[in-house]
Scaffold this active site. Structure first.
Site, PDB file in Angstrom:
ATOM      1  CB  VAL A 130      -0.530 -11.097  23.289  1.00 16.56           C
ATOM      2  CG1 VAL A 130      -0.202 -11.542  24.449  1.00 16.56           C
ATOM      3  CG2 VAL A 130       0.804 -11.028  22.407  1.00 16.56           C
ATOM      4  CB  SER A 131      -6.018 -12.703  24.071  1.00 17.93           C
ATOM      5  OG  SER A 131      -6.966 -12.941  25.143  1.00 17.93           O
ATOM      6  N   PRO A 132      -4.708 -11.655  27.201  1.00 13.16           N
ATOM      7  CG  PRO A 132      -5.671 -10.127  28.684  1.00 13.16           C
ATOM      8  CD  PRO A 132      -5.553 -10.481  27.124  1.00 13.16           C
TER       9      PRO A 132
END
Ligand SMILES: *[C@@H]1O[C@H](CO)[C@@H](O)[C@H](O)[C@H]1NC(C)=O
Ligand SMILES: *[C@@H]1O[C@H](CO)[C@@H](O)[C@H](O)[C@H]1NC(C)=O
Ligand SMILES: *[C@@H]1O[C@H](CO)[C@@H](O)[C@H](O)[C@H]1NC(C)=O
Ligand SMILES: *[C@@H]1O[C@H](CO)[C@@H](O)[C@H](O)[C@H]1NC(C)=O
Ligand SMILES: *[C@@H]1O[C@H](CO)[C@@H](O)[C@H](O)[C@H]1NC(C)=O
Ligand SMILES: *[C@@H]1O[C@H](CO)[C@@H](O)[C@H](O)[C@H]1NC(C)=O
Length: 682
Positions: free
Chosen positions: A255-257
């Protein structure tokens, strides 16, 4: 007292609500864990740069102690990249010395929030401290001291409480950074989640990228500060109030912001979908956050998590689900390479497989779109990193057995086969499960991907029910807990060998082993059958090698004193503008200012100066700069004046310690002239 679990763990001291839900006893605590703010490599991007050079936000340990009549559990969320075995072992050792058998490795969970902007060097296995040039005792002490202090506070302020669970989906705050891996999972399984990063119970990875030099608790830490500020009030400085809000990490492996996604920085075109590279170069493919820079992205992503949590928290008790039932825990140390588990082989049917000796694949060294390929893997050559020069000679060719076991992963570093100067990776990990009524917290020793985490939660929910647990059992994952063993992907994702899969250190069946093991923990809880402890992990503090030099001495510039203000702020400032000041400084490693601050902003009220900001606030920046080779340095302080700042007289101070030639450490401070903040200022 109301305590909300789910996307966030929050507790606040208020009135006790209706009597129907189980009444637990709950204590909360918060303490500073900020390590050395200069010269130490930050932990997370596996890159020898940057070194810390100041503080944006301080790092905290947030502890929650929960008990019923029989059992007590502790959940601690710490603003660090990940918890290390040495940290868990030392914390438990100190707790046992003070509290005897009230606390142990079994009922205390330590979970990292996954900031990549905290000082490194606190991890006991060789691979994890190469970029930090070995062990950094100051980083370790700051983390251990703060965790123990936060638990001590929680322990002495236990109150009757109900605990509520809420669940919601936060969109637009993260993306899946390895969609080509995710899409290799079976379609029926993907169809269960509308979002590729689907998890309800979790926020994204860090927003601050690998160029950041400031210590920062990143978007989760900022969300916590916002929440605590909203309840404790603006007059309470960060880390000081009675209300504690933790935004803990979960299965954020892929998961990347960086919600604008990855693109090629040379051409602006999309990166290659399968390899996340541009023209075969990973370094050119970088994902960007939603903001105009990384601080702005941290603010946006942190604020989204806060807003969502606040909405959940603001619901009335009747709209929330109260936790009902006992407090329990299960824990076991497991020797991963020796783990055998039955898996479904597509050709041979049920087959018993054994996990592998730890190893990293080539994709690990390439890195990912949030921080590309970084490790100093120039084998055989000398590099600027002394620690790497020292240990690189110990590298071995991966044995055939290791290569076969890890296939299709091409093995780059067979860390399990290197024993010099001591272990490079854990083989024994901690597996742990807490139960509070119908809520289970699975503390996992690494980063599960979206789908790996979904499988674990589903498996444990149904295992609980199968063994007589409540039909509404829900499992949340506490990632980066207790000891770090990199990533855990599904078997299908493993076949794609992207960064996450290249970093699954025990081979393709790692997730199957964890599913099996955490089911055992679940059975142990609901059948009330304790498990044996398993093999003890090593405690390697005596083996550590440290190559980071200490502070030699500090010296002020000619005809100057420590704390002299070299550059005064402009005398008139408007809201939204930035005030700056520069001071003659000592080295920040002389004293970490734990629970204190390197800077304050004060406002004049009835002839008294009142502190309104510390170095822990999001709108202040403390930057330290070495200005000569003979011990001279400066502190550059910044305050971005908020839009709603009242007109008045303000001033900025700097605090620190300098080190004399005779090694004595002396406090100093300095204050600017006062300046006016006025909305109408010219
Ligand atoms: C990338 O590398 C692969 C394998 O080395 C090669 O076949 C391919 O042509 C390269 N692609 C580009 C765009 O250079
Ligand atoms: C990090 O963020 C800054 C903006 O704050 C940007 O200029 C830089 O290109 C980013 N670097 C990487 C490697 O992502
Ligand atoms: C909290 O809920 C109340 C009533 O449901 C509502 O009036 C209020 O605006 C909410 N506050 C926030 C900050 O959402
Ligand atoms: C792992 O298995 C090997 C071979 O069976 C054995 O020698 C070793 O002691 C085991 N390690 C642990 C920690 O159980
Ligand atoms: C400060 O910025 C905010 C938001 O950009 C704006 O609404 C406000 O008018 C500004 N205030 C001043 C005094 O410039
Ligand atoms: C600042 O330094 C002065 C002189 O050493 C000392 O008397 C004073 O107590 C210090 N102030 C603070 C707040 O530490």
């Amino acid at each position: 007292m109301k305590f909300l679990a789910g996307f966030v763990l929050i507790a606040f001291v208020a009135n006790i609500c209706s009597a129907v839900p189980t009444t637990y006893r709950v204590g909360v605590g918060i303490a500073d864990v900020t390590g050395p703010a200069a010269d130490i490599n930050t932990m997370g991007y596996a890159s020898p740069s940057p070194l810390t050079s100041g503080i944006h936000t301080r790092l905290y340990s947030r502890a929650f102690v929960i008990e019923d009549d029989t059992n007590r559990v502790v959940f601690v969320s710490v603003d660090v990249g990940m918890i290390d075995q040495s940290v868990k072992t030392e914390v438990v050792k100190r707790l046992e010395a003070t509290y005897q058998d009230k606390y142990s490795a079994k009922n205390v969970v330590l979970s990292g929030t996954h900031t990549h902007s905290g000082p490194g060097g606190y991890l006991q296995y060789v691979l994890l401290i190469i970029t930090s040039k070995g062990w950094v005792q100051q980083s370790f002490e700051a983390i251990v001291d703060g965790i123990v202090e936060s638990i001590r506070q929680a322990d002495i302020n236990m109150n009757d409480a109900n605990i509520y669970y809420a669940k919601d989906i936060l969109v637009d705050a993260n993306i899946n950074r390895s969609p080509s891996s995710y899409l290799n999972n079976p379609a029926y399984e993907r169809a269960k989640g509308t979002h590729r990063c689907n998890q309800l119970v979790r926020g994204p990875s860090p927003s601050m990228n690998k160029t950041n030099q400031y210590i920062s608790s990143d978007n989760k830490g900022y969300a916590g500060l916002l929440f605590e500020g909203a309840i404790n009030g603006p007059q309470v400085m960060p880390g000081k109030g009675p209300f504690v809000a933790a935004f803990a990490s979960s299965n954020l492996g892929d998961v990347s912001p960086n919600t604008m996604g990855a693109k090629c920085i040379d051409t602006g075109l999309p990166c290659d979908f399968v390899s996340s590279s541009c023209n075969n170069r990973t370094q050119l493919c970088i994902a960007f956050g939603p903001g105009k820079d990384m601080v702005d992205s941290t603010r946006i992503i942190g604020d989204k998590q806060f807003q969502k949590a606040w909405n959940m928290y603001n619901k009335s008790d009747s709209e929330l689900e109260a936790l009902e039932g006992p407090v329990q825990f299960a824990h076991q140390f497991v020797d991963m390479p020796n783990y055998t588990v039955e898996v479904q082989d597509p050709v041979n049917g049920p087959t018993t497989v054994k996990l592998c000796s730890p190893a990293l694949g080539y994709a690990f060294a390439a890195g990912c779109v949030d921080g590309a390929g970084a490790f100093d893997f120039t084998q055989g050559t000398t590099s600027g990193n002394d620690f790497w020069n020292l240990v690189a000679t110990a590298l071995v060719e991966p044995s055939e057995e290791v290569q076969k076991c890890h296939a299709p992963k091409p093995v780059l570093l067979s860390t399990g086969e290197i024993t010099w100067p001591y272990a490079w990776h854990p083989t024994v990990v901690e597996t742990q499960l807490l139960r509070i009524g119908q809520l289970m917290i699975a503390a996992v020793p690494g980063e599960f991907t979206t789908m790996a985490g979904r499988r674990l939660r589903e498996a444990l929910d149904s295992e609980a029910v199968k063994n007589g647990g409540p039909s509404n059992t829900k499992t949340v994952i506490a990632g980066l807990s207790n000891v770090y063993s990199h990533y855990i992907t599904t078997f299908e994702e493993y076949q794609m060998q992207r960064y996450e899969a290249g970093s699954v250190i025990y081979g393709p069946h790692t997730l199957s082993a964890y599913l099996d093991q955490y089911k055992k923990l679940t059975q142990s809880i609901f059948k009330n059958e304790p498990l044996d402890d398993g093999p003890s992990p090593p405690f390697l503090l005596d083996n550590q090698i440290s190559l980071v030099s200490g502070v030699v001495f500090d010296r002020p510039a000619f005809e100057r004193e420590f704390g002299d203000c070299l550059v005064q702020p402009y005398p008139f400032v408007r809201p939204n503008e930035t005030v700056t000041a520069t001071f003659v400084a000592g080295h920040p490693r002389n004293d970490l200012m734990t629970g204190k601050t390197f800077m304050t902003v004060e406002v004049k009220e009835a002839n008294n100066w009142k502190v309104i900001r510390t170095d822990a606030h999001f709108d202040t920046f403390f930057f330290w700069e070495r200005t000569s080779a003979v011990g001279q340095s400066e502190a550059h302080l910044r305050w971005i004046v908020p839009a709603d700042t009242p007109d008045g007289d303000y001033r900025i101070s700097h605090f620190g310690y300098y080190k004399n030639i005779d090694a004595s450490i002396v406090p100093y401070n300095g204050t600017t002239e006062s300046f006016k903040v006025a909305a109408g200022a010219a």
